[in-house]
Write a protein that holds these residues in place. Sequence first.
Motif, mmCIF file in Angstrom:
data_model
loop_
_atom_site.group_PDB
_atom_site.id
_atom_site.type_symbol
_atom_site.label_atom_id
_atom_site.label_comp_id
_atom_site.label_asym_id
_atom_site.label_seq_id
_atom_site.Cartn_x
_atom_site.Cartn_y
_atom_site.Cartn_z
ATOM 1 N N THR A 32 -3.488 -14.842 -4.123
ATOM 2 C CA THR A 32 -2.693 -13.711 -4.623
ATOM 3 C C THR A 32 -2.211 -12.891 -3.435
ATOM 4 O OG1 THR A 32 -4.658 -12.287 -4.844
ATOM 5 C CG2 THR A 32 -3.988 -13.550 -6.780
ATOM 6 N N ILE A 33 -1.102 -12.172 -3.643
ATOM 7 C CA ILE A 33 -0.572 -11.261 -2.627
ATOM 8 C C ILE A 33 -0.190 -9.968 -3.321
ATOM 9 C CG2 ILE A 33 1.747 -12.264 -2.820
ATOM 10 C CD1 ILE A 33 2.146 -11.563 0.150
ATOM 11 N N ARG A 34 -0.490 -8.852 -2.678
ATOM 12 C CA ARG A 34 -0.273 -7.544 -3.277
ATOM 13 C C ARG A 34 0.354 -6.595 -2.262
ATOM 14 N NH1 ARG A 34 -5.138 -3.654 -5.649
ATOM 15 N NH2 ARG A 34 -3.818 -1.991 -6.467
ATOM 16 N N ALA A 35 1.290 -5.766 -2.721
ATOM 17 C CA ALA A 35 1.962 -4.796 -1.850
ATOM 18 C C ALA A 35 1.553 -3.383 -2.250
ATOM 19 C CB ALA A 35 3.478 -4.957 -1.941
ATOM 20 N N ARG A 36 1.167 -2.585 -1.252
ATOM 21 C CA ARG A 36 0.806 -1.186 -1.461
ATOM 22 C C ARG A 36 1.187 -0.378 -0.230
ATOM 23 N NH1 ARG A 36 -5.460 -1.957 -2.712
ATOM 24 N NH2 ARG A 36 -5.080 -3.761 -1.387
ATOM 25 N N ASN A 37 0.936 0.917 -0.289
ATOM 26 C CA ASN A 37 1.054 1.778 0.881
ATOM 27 C C ASN A 37 -0.353 2.125 1.356
ATOM 28 O OD1 ASN A 37 3.888 1.908 0.931
ATOM 29 N ND2 ASN A 37 3.890 3.494 -0.627
ATOM 30 N N HIS A 38 -0.588 2.009 2.662
ATOM 31 C CA HIS A 38 -1.933 2.227 3.182
ATOM 32 C C HIS A 38 -2.270 3.716 3.185
ATOM 33 C CE1 HIS A 38 -5.396 1.991 5.924
ATOM 34 N NE2 HIS A 38 -5.494 0.748 5.485
ATOM 35 N N PRO A 39 -3.455 4.093 2.716
ATOM 36 C CA PRO A 39 -3.792 5.517 2.638
ATOM 37 C C PRO A 39 -3.927 6.196 3.988
ATOM 38 C CG PRO A 39 -5.696 4.139 2.087
ATOM 39 C CD PRO A 39 -4.522 3.240 2.163
ATOM 40 N N GLN A 40 -4.258 5.437 5.062
ATOM 41 C CA GLN A 40 -4.428 6.043 6.383
ATOM 42 C C GLN A 40 -3.127 6.108 7.158
ATOM 43 O OE1 GLN A 40 -7.690 3.667 8.069
ATOM 44 N NE2 GLN A 40 -8.952 5.505 8.093
ATOM 45 N N THR A 41 -2.420 4.993 7.256
ATOM 46 C CA THR A 41 -1.206 4.957 8.069
ATOM 47 C C THR A 41 0.023 5.433 7.306
ATOM 48 O OG1 THR A 41 -0.573 2.692 7.467
ATOM 49 C CG2 THR A 41 -2.204 2.957 9.242
ATOM 50 N N GLY A 42 0.001 5.327 5.973
ATOM 51 C CA GLY A 42 1.176 5.671 5.179
ATOM 52 C C GLY A 42 2.230 4.591 5.164
ATOM 53 N N GLY A 43 1.990 3.506 5.916
ATOM 54 C CA GLY A 43 2.958 2.422 5.981
ATOM 55 C C GLY A 43 2.710 1.350 4.944
ATOM 56 N N ALA A 44 3.524 0.300 5.017
ATOM 57 C CA ALA A 44 3.397 -0.808 4.063
ATOM 58 C C ALA A 44 2.101 -1.568 4.314
ATOM 59 C CB ALA A 44 4.591 -1.741 4.187
ATOM 60 N N TRP A 45 1.483 -2.018 3.210
ATOM 61 C CA TRP A 45 0.197 -2.726 3.270
ATOM 62 C C TRP A 45 0.307 -3.959 2.389
ATOM 63 C CZ3 TRP A 45 -4.929 -0.453 0.860
ATOM 64 C CH2 TRP A 45 -5.969 -1.374 1.056
ATOM 65 N N LEU A 46 0.390 -5.132 3.027
ATOM 66 C CA LEU A 46 0.437 -6.406 2.319
ATOM 67 C C LEU A 46 -0.936 -7.046 2.414
ATOM 68 C CD1 LEU A 46 3.141 -7.305 1.021
ATOM 69 C CD2 LEU A 46 3.510 -5.832 2.998
ATOM 70 N N GLN A 47 -1.534 -7.339 1.257
ATOM 71 C CA GLN A 47 -2.874 -7.921 1.220
ATOM 72 C C GLN A 47 -2.823 -9.300 0.578
ATOM 73 O OE1 GLN A 47 -6.216 -6.531 -1.489
ATOM 74 N NE2 GLN A 47 -7.021 -5.836 0.484
ATOM 75 N N ILE A 48 -3.365 -10.294 1.276
ATOM 76 C CA ILE A 48 -3.393 -11.680 0.802
ATOM 77 C C ILE A 48 -4.836 -12.080 0.545
ATOM 78 C CG2 ILE A 48 -2.895 -14.086 1.390
ATOM 79 C CD1 ILE A 48 -0.664 -13.046 3.219
ATOM 80 N N LEU A 49 -5.074 -12.724 -0.585
ATOM 81 C CA LEU A 49 -6.393 -13.285 -0.897
ATOM 82 C C LEU A 49 -6.231 -14.788 -1.116
ATOM 83 C CD1 LEU A 49 -7.863 -10.637 -3.385
ATOM 84 C CD2 LEU A 49 -8.585 -11.049 -1.033
ATOM 85 N N LEU A 50 -6.936 -15.583 -0.303
ATOM 86 C CA LEU A 50 -6.883 -17.039 -0.411
ATOM 87 C C LEU A 50 -8.285 -17.571 -0.726
ATOM 88 C CD1 LEU A 50 -4.644 -17.881 2.676
ATOM 89 C CD2 LEU A 50 -4.004 -18.104 0.264
ATOM 90 N N PRO A 51 -8.386 -18.572 -1.604
ATOM 91 C CA PRO A 51 -9.704 -19.140 -1.916
ATOM 92 C C PRO A 51 -10.383 -19.664 -0.657
ATOM 93 C CG PRO A 51 -8.038 -19.946 -3.455
ATOM 94 C CD PRO A 51 -7.309 -19.217 -2.373
ATOM 95 N N CYS A 52 -11.666 -19.328 -0.523
ATOM 96 C CA CYS A 52 -12.425 -19.730 0.657
ATOM 97 C C CYS A 52 -13.810 -20.164 0.218
ATOM 98 C CB CYS A 52 -12.490 -18.570 1.654
ATOM 99 S SG CYS A 52 -13.425 -18.929 3.146
ATOM 100 N N PRO A 53 -14.010 -21.441 -0.130
ATOM 101 C CA PRO A 53 -15.338 -21.900 -0.602
ATOM 102 C C PRO A 53 -16.401 -21.706 0.472
ATOM 103 C CG PRO A 53 -13.626 -23.539 -1.019
ATOM 104 C CD PRO A 53 -13.028 -22.511 -0.111
ATOM 105 N N GLN A 54 -17.609 -21.423 -0.003
ATOM 106 C CA GLN A 54 -18.728 -21.272 0.923
ATOM 107 C C GLN A 54 -19.064 -22.609 1.571
ATOM 108 O OE1 GLN A 54 -22.036 -19.527 -1.111
ATOM 109 N NE2 GLN A 54 -21.162 -17.471 -1.116
ATOM 110 N N LYS A 55 -19.461 -22.555 2.820
ATOM 111 C CA LYS A 55 -19.829 -23.777 3.545
ATOM 112 C C LYS A 55 -21.291 -24.102 3.292
ATOM 113 C CE LYS A 55 -16.419 -23.026 7.192
ATOM 114 N NZ LYS A 55 -16.196 -22.880 8.641
#
Length: 456
Positions: A433-456
């Motif tokens: 998934t990918i999500r767009a927000r504004n970062h609370p500290q910098t005030g700039g654009a914040w793109l967050q990516i979540l990719l499946p990562c199985p445990q080793k």
Amino acid sequence: MQLVWFLAGLGLGLGLLAWSARHFNNQLERIIRNLPSDPYRPALSPLSRLSRVTLQLQDQLQLHEQELLGWQDILRRAPVGYLQVNSADNLYWINERACDLLKIQSRSWDAGPNRLLLEVVRSIELDQLIGQVRSDQQEHQIEWIMHLSERAQEWPLKAYGIPLSEGHVGIFIEDRTETKNLAEDRDRWTSDVAHELKTPLTSIRLMVETLEPRISWQHRSHIDRLLQEVTRLSDLVKDLLELSRITFNQAQTLKLQPVNVPSLIHKAWLNLEPLAQQRNLSLFYQGVEDCTLEADKNRLYRVFLNLIDNAIKYSPVDQPIIVQVEVVQSAEEVEGEQSLCIDIIDTGSGFSVESLPHIFKRFYRSDLSRVRGSAIVGNAESVSLQSLEGSDVIQATSVALSEQEQSSVLTPVGGSGLGLAIAQQIILAHGGTIRARNHPQTGGAWLQILLPCPQK
């Protein structure tokens, strides 16, 4: 003597009767005191007033029952599906349209009025929506695909959940088949047009490159401008074709191989570093240095290239671009399920509230909402990065810019409006998934990516 005893008994009986009547009237008075006021209260006895109020309440109850039947009839005839569950998640009511959309035999749920919703509707997504609405006590909505394994069919649906009294939850269900078909027709049309444009654009570019050496230097600027525009159109066509391939084929188009994600991010930054140097921008990297996923290396590289390129375009001079990478537990908290979280943050003006819901739509551009942030020059205030202590820093080489150079650099270069749409489709194809927000500290654009990562 017998007469005396008779009269005494009669008097005692009458006294008890009078006391009982008075006690009964007092009880009626207490009851009537809590009932709606009656203009005839002084003229009527308590029993008569109670009978009058009872008749009035019966009339009101009948009106409410008729009104309830009217609303149920409206819901029954509504073109959208509706169902309601009680506090125990038992199916309380459902209309014919919902039965049709959820592929339930009409009124089969009447045979067991206390049956759980999951026994009637085999949809985990719907059950999760109801739980979310009940816990938050506010409206929520989801889109999901209803699978019918016995028929090998899929039905795209959208559900809106609303909280009701006594722990009940109401769900409106909408058929998204027509919307999905229209979107697919649009995508096919766009792909067909892009295919048709590819050949003539290639021919025009070859002709321009052939004519370029033969043009005098006075007119060379016009040829250069023409070549730039042809190149821009060719890139747009390539983006459209790439987006169509990913959208229609999803995971089938991926060429999976072991990919070290942090190394890929560093590679994307090194590719874009000359652009960052023009604005004296630096990359602050924090997180894991070695995390290997099964992914399509080229497409994932394009995602990082697009997102970091956007961050460079809209960051003020002398400011950092922040990238954080860490392994986190999946939201579902399933044992063995982890996600790789990648945050790309700039220090520009961020996204406007109006543009956030449309960031990943095709051809949507929020340049106007972010140009102001890119126009900051001079000694801008540094962003507080307390959370990045001890982070690795890739520092861009400082470049002394004249006022004229700053003016040219600060003019944002408009893209095709497809970069984020392509990035979203690539991430979705990888099961992330990918999500767009504004970062609370910098005030700039914040793109967050979540990719499946199985445990080793």
